[in-house]
Motif scaffolding. Structure first.
Motif, PDB file in Angstrom:
ATOM      1  N   THR A  27       0.859  -1.187   0.000  1.00  0.00           N
ATOM      2  CA  THR A  27       0.000   0.000   0.000  1.00  0.00           C
ATOM      3  C   THR A  27       0.894   1.235   0.000  1.00  0.00           C
ATOM      4  O   THR A  27       1.714   1.400   0.897  1.00  0.00           O
ATOM      5  CB  THR A  27      -0.896   0.017   1.249  1.00  0.00           C
ATOM      6  OG1 THR A  27      -1.622  -1.214   1.308  1.00  0.00           O
ATOM      7  CG2 THR A  27      -1.869   1.185   1.194  1.00  0.00           C
ATOM      8  N   PRO A  28       0.732   2.103  -0.990  1.00  0.00           N
ATOM      9  CA  PRO A  28       1.594   3.298  -1.034  1.00  0.00           C
ATOM     10  C   PRO A  28       1.336   4.232   0.148  1.00  0.00           C
ATOM     11  O   PRO A  28       0.241   4.250   0.708  1.00  0.00           O
ATOM     12  CB  PRO A  28       1.180   3.994  -2.336  1.00  0.00           C
ATOM     13  CG  PRO A  28       0.503   2.958  -3.145  1.00  0.00           C
ATOM     14  CD  PRO A  28      -0.150   2.023  -2.163  1.00  0.00           C
ATOM     15  N   SER A  29       2.345   4.966   0.525  1.00  0.00           N
ATOM     16  CA  SER A  29       2.169   6.066   1.465  1.00  0.00           C
ATOM     17  C   SER A  29       1.622   7.278   0.728  1.00  0.00           C
ATOM     18  O   SER A  29       1.834   7.425  -0.478  1.00  0.00           O
ATOM     19  CB  SER A  29       3.501   6.456   2.095  1.00  0.00           C
ATOM     20  OG  SER A  29       3.787   5.643   3.200  1.00  0.00           O
ATOM     21  N   VAL A  30       0.929   8.129   1.478  1.00  0.00           N
ATOM     22  CA  VAL A  30       0.376   9.352   0.882  1.00  0.00           C
ATOM     23  C   VAL A  30       0.987  10.569   1.557  1.00  0.00           C
ATOM     24  O   VAL A  30       0.958  10.670   2.786  1.00  0.00           O
ATOM     25  CB  VAL A  30      -1.150   9.394   1.075  1.00  0.00           C
ATOM     26  CG1 VAL A  30      -1.693  10.767   0.718  1.00  0.00           C
ATOM     27  CG2 VAL A  30      -1.818   8.335   0.228  1.00  0.00           C
ATOM     28  N   ILE A  31       1.546  11.448   0.755  1.00  0.00           N
ATOM     29  CA  ILE A  31       1.986  12.736   1.288  1.00  0.00           C
ATOM     30  C   ILE A  31       1.050  13.792   0.728  1.00  0.00           C
ATOM     31  O   ILE A  31       0.871  13.891  -0.487  1.00  0.00           O
ATOM     32  CB  ILE A  31       3.464  12.981   0.954  1.00  0.00           C
ATOM     33  CG1 ILE A  31       4.287  11.988   1.789  1.00  0.00           C
ATOM     34  CG2 ILE A  31       3.868  14.431   1.261  1.00  0.00           C
ATOM     35  CD1 ILE A  31       5.739  11.964   1.519  1.00  0.00           C
ATOM     36  N   GLU A  32       0.402  14.525   1.643  1.00  0.00           N
ATOM     37  CA  GLU A  32      -0.728  15.375   1.258  1.00  0.00           C
ATOM     38  C   GLU A  32      -0.512  16.839   1.596  1.00  0.00           C
ATOM     39  O   GLU A  32      -0.626  17.221   2.747  1.00  0.00           O
ATOM     40  CB  GLU A  32      -1.996  14.897   1.975  1.00  0.00           C
ATOM     41  CG  GLU A  32      -3.194  15.774   1.709  1.00  0.00           C
ATOM     42  CD  GLU A  32      -4.384  15.444   2.604  1.00  0.00           C
ATOM     43  OE1 GLU A  32      -5.244  14.684   2.159  1.00  0.00           O
ATOM     44  OE2 GLU A  32      -4.423  15.952   3.743  1.00  0.00           O
TER      45      GLU A  32
END
Lengths: 631, 631
Positions: free
Chosen positions: B460-465
């Motif tokens: 599962t990719p990480s999310v940078i928001e």
């Protein structure tokens, strides 16, 4: 190719390339909601940018932006709370809801198509129903549903009687639950509510136009027709405020010579079809009500055709008297032909003073314009004079509001009151702001005719409203732009969107002919120069064959493709002709920019640069690929 | 000038020139809703266009656009249905609602400011409450409100206990009333739901970023602080998807040398203030969690300062451990100092895999990425083998879904089940898709460790928001751009917005020095050339004095003003220096375009063109005006 299979091919391509996709798909879908993916967003952004340029900038309109959440009182004034409804029937056992007119329409169409034994009388009856479908009342629809024994399509259960369902999404503002609101069904009402500020901003001068782009909402009963009937959509609306006594337009002559398909109500009533009119003639013959309305019809025609809508499949249809609101002076829809038939994409209506009056009445704030007379004008006027001695004791604290309401009556209302007071001695009178009715007695006021000098004329402006369903326009554009052609080996059909550069989500594709460092460096240099020139491009350095890369670009409607096949010069290919020319690396960005901005044409360019013979070149390229990629 | 009087001057100017106005004003206002008028819309359009250029285009992001109406299940998965709340108290007699923390905050501030006899212990207590206000539970807030005997501010009535109020606007989708929905509180969830399509569109490659600009909604309990806390606002959000094992960023070196105010959690805990860091040092010292997060912090810094935010009043504040969500790896807010204190305008968070996992879990659709191993990898794995003979009779039609759920368990869950089955012989197991719990017996499945070869790594990719509150940024920009200066006769203070041309709603004003046909024709010619060059201009041919026209343009932040005072050459005035140069009529548009696009500077231009001495010129102009307008 049937309409349906054409539509399937368009939609398949659009979904495959993520122009759009049903929203919240991973949760199973909710009908009527769509997400635009990157190419879809780019197309919408391009269409909206051109809309702003063509309307807001060229016409010096005042663009505003208001909220989607709207308090109930605003939509009560506009009539939406009471009248923005569709007629619905329910499956009496499951509770599933259907639009009553849809069921009747499907029944009639089905009979006409499939019942070979149908009598000519019956057929005529069904045709008639289809023609008047939009005008049927709840009772008439219910009667027909009963007569034809129409049942719920999914379950065959009996249906309820039709009843109105309000199409606005309801919500509640603030924490108390006491303040009702709705998601706006159009952006126009926010503009009307701002009329005073806008008029002031415009130096208290008429005419002027305000514009708004934004989301609008419609809680459809059972959405069908994909992108054409959705529950949330982008509207772009113009409210042009004009003196009702002078609807001429200074730039009218710029559009009066345009010729295009028009479908006046007379032709509709007589069963004729749309035909080509010169716009100026339609005005002088009294078919179009006034110059300003005509000016916008002309501007809408230019807007749509410049986007790439096929002018042979675009018509302006006038509303018949019976489908037009009682207050409207005239109304025309820009209809675009698609695989779903003719679709209303822009409405252009002269709504007279209706909207501003409705909000004046409800809010008590006069939304009016004023014009200074050259010389003061002597007028006879009904003047309402309150008799404080009688009013005070009768209404106490409410006195002020009662007097305000009395004074706000127009000439006609005051005259009627005068007559009744004189005959009956009293009258029931509704005071809006008190939300109650009071009894006015003869001795409380005097209504007299007086001669006064007026220095300014005060009037409610007329509103001419062009309203654009942006999503519908874009969907029709997709259909008008789509075609297929066989691949080189004729084994498959390739999909192409013939978007013009104005609309195309990506203006230019860049690929090295083969995967090698030198070519990739050149491709990077060209990409950088395109970026610096502000041109949307897409670089593809995957190992796919050049033919496949062209096909991929064509599916996205990319007008130009640059292939790097040497380190000094490259080819540029035009999408629809598939012609190629050879251009120096350093000239590419400038040339593509000129083509994209419409400052030159392919025909022109292809004269000036050496052609690159495709067949020969393809052979050479294939050979090169094989040589370079074989071990 | 106090903060409050400065703010009043800014707001008065903004409202006077229709940058914005409270919505639906004619109906009395509804708190928390504003309309942008023409200059406000132009500023927002400029900010959004620059945002698209700076983020979407430069970083090749995938822009999407989804609906505001969102089904409940999506916001249930994201946690908003359960947790997007503020604590509210009610006036027990009138039902008026207040935010509990606001009342406590007001009470503490008031005491500290006005109670001169306050003990130092009491003062310390109140200061402590203000510091931890955001972290107080309903019980703690309620206890303090009781302890301090805080009552309803409007009526002095007693207050209810605090209880959570969900801040989403609720609505209902479709006609049945059975399908709940909300107006989205952020745009991010629509992007997460589209992850699969986006990943595919990006060629199944990581990292990539998706972006969305659109309306978001927050049903505030009692909105305060004008444009800073509203119920509907424009958000611009980026979700950057990245391999959790590799958060390096290829363009990191482009920002690592930037130096600006940062406020890490250590400095906050120690009571220090923000200080200047080199971004690269903050990363290498482990203050900022990773390169990608730092890259976005740097890009946000560039974005805000290029808009015109004062870098001395901009800081990046790290979330303390106790204010950060448990799953977040690191989180920074870009805070801008305004008359309302430091305001959070952009949040930049590394949210790890939380969001995609939450939607995977709820929807049952794996939102994952895959990476091919260079060589297949031998791994030991728990494999779940269903025993059909036992499962079939036990679950019949549900069999398939039960098996699917069993196979979807992760390693840890499967291991736990194995242990329990071996010890107890059976286990209760929840089958999400059936929405019920079933009993799994030991003989129904075998859970065994097996060696297998894996060819791809699935994760599962990480999310940078980075998430931008556009309205807040714009309001702070207004404050940072505003100043006053005395009029020439020093009788009044004139208002100026020092917008740079990128942001300015109008780039150039054009006026004839006096009302005459010749000058007006020249003004028209210049206007046309500005329009053709795509420059937003405003022509003013009213009879107002030239000084007033300059003042009006300054109030709108127009950087350049062209005054026609001959038929061949004109003056161009720069807003802040009030310097004037003389330029040939035909050069004006080209020059203003270059200045507006930042291709040259005023300093540069004013070297090349003859200066126009203002004082002398003003005298001459005034004289000319008097001569030409006197009878």
């Amino acid at each position: 190719m049937t309409k349906e299979s054409f539509r399937d091919a368009v939609i398949k391509t659009l979904e495959k390339r993520f122009f759009y996709t049903p929203s919240f798909k991973i949760y199973g879908r909710v009908a009527g909601f769509y997400d635009y993916g990157p190419p879809g967003v780019a197309v919408e952004n391009n269409v909206l940018a051109f809309w702003r340029q063509h309307f807001v900038d060229e016409e010096d309109m005042l663009e505003v932006k208001g909220p989607c959440v709207t308090p109930e009182v605003v939509l009560k004034a506009s009539g939406h709370v009471d009248k923005f409804t569709d007629l619905m029937v329910k499956d009496e056992k499951t509770g599933t809801c259907y639009r009553a007119d849809h069921l009747l329409k499907d029944h009639c169409k089905d009979k006409l198509e499939k019942d070979v034994a149908i009598s000519s009388e019956k057929a005529a009856e069904l045709m008639h129903i289809l023609a008047v479908l939009d005008d049927l009342s709840a009772e008439q629809l219910g009667a027909k549903i009963k007569e034809y024994a129409i049942v719920a399509p999914d379950t065959k259960n009996p249906l309820s009687d039709p009843y109105p369902f309000n199409l606005m999404f309801a919500t509640s503002i603030g924490p108390t639950g006491m303040s009702s609101g709705y998601m706006r069904p159009e952006t126009a009402q926010g503009i009307f509510a701002d009329f005073k500020d806008l008029y002031y901003y415009n130096g208290n001068k008429l005419p002027f136009a305000a514009a708004q782009i934004g989301q609008a909402f419609r809680n459809e009963i059972s959405p069908r027709q994909g992108l054409l009937r959705v529950r949330e959509f982008t509207l772009a609306e113009i409210e042009h405020f004009v003196d009702p006594d002078d609807k001429s337009h200074p730039k009218y002559s710029e559009v009066s010579d345009l010729e295009f398909l028009m479908f006046p109500r007379k032709e509709q009533m007589e069963g004729q079809s749309a035909k080509i009119f010169r716009l100026g003639d339609a005005v002088s013959e009294g078919i179009v009500n006034n110059q300003t309305l005509a000016y916008f019809i002309g501007r809408v025609y230019l807007f749509l055709t410049r986007l790439g809508i096929d002018k042979k499949r675009l018509r302006f249809r006038q509303h018949r008297q019976d489908e037009m609101a009682h207050y409207a002076a005239d109304c025309w829809d820009a209809e675009i032909e698609s695989s779903y038939d003719w679709i209303e994409c822009v409405g252009i209506a002269d709504r007279s003073a209706y909207d501003l009056r409705a909000h004046s009445d409800k809010s008590g704030i006069p939304l009016v314009a004023q014009e200074k007379y050259a010389e003061p004008k002597e007028v006879e006027k009904l003047v309402i004079k309150p008799n404080m001695k009688e009013l005070g004791p009768a209404f106490k604290g409410d006195q002020k509001l009662v007097i305000e309401s009395l004074e706000a009556m127009d000439e006609k209302e005051a005259m009627e009151m005068k007559v009744i007071l004189e005959s009956k001695g009293e009258i029931e009178f509704e005071v809006c702001k008190l939300q109650k009715t009071v009894t006015i007695k003869k001795n409380m006021i005097s209504i007299v005719e007086e001669k006064t000098k007026e220095h300014v004329r005060t009037f409610t402006p007329s509103v001419i409203e062009p309203s654009f369903g942006i999503g519908r326009i874009i969907y029709c554009l997709y259909e008008h732009s789509f075609y297929t052609r066989p691949s080189k080996d004729e084994e498959e059909q390739l999909n192409v969107f013939r978007f013009n550069p104005l609309v195309a989500p990506i203006k230019c594709a860049v690929f090295p002919l083969v995967q090698n460092d030198e070519y990739e460096k050149v491709a990077e240099r060209i990409s950088e120069s395109l970026f610096a020139a502000g041109i949307k491009y897409k670089k593809d350095i995957t190992g796919t064959s050049i033919g496949k890369k062209y096909a991929r670009a064509d599916e996205l409607g990319v007008p130009f493709a640059v292939t790097v096949d040497t380190e000094t010069s490259v080819t540029i290919r035009e999408r629809d002709s598939k012609e190629q020319i050879r251009v120096n690396v350093d000239e590419v960005a400038k040339l593509v920019k000129k083509l994209s901005k419409g400052r030159t044409t392919w025909a022109d360019i292809s004269q000036k640069y050496p052609a690159h013979n495709t067949n020969l070149a393809d052979c050479a390229k294939d050979l090169a690929v094989r040589m370079l990629t074989s071990p």
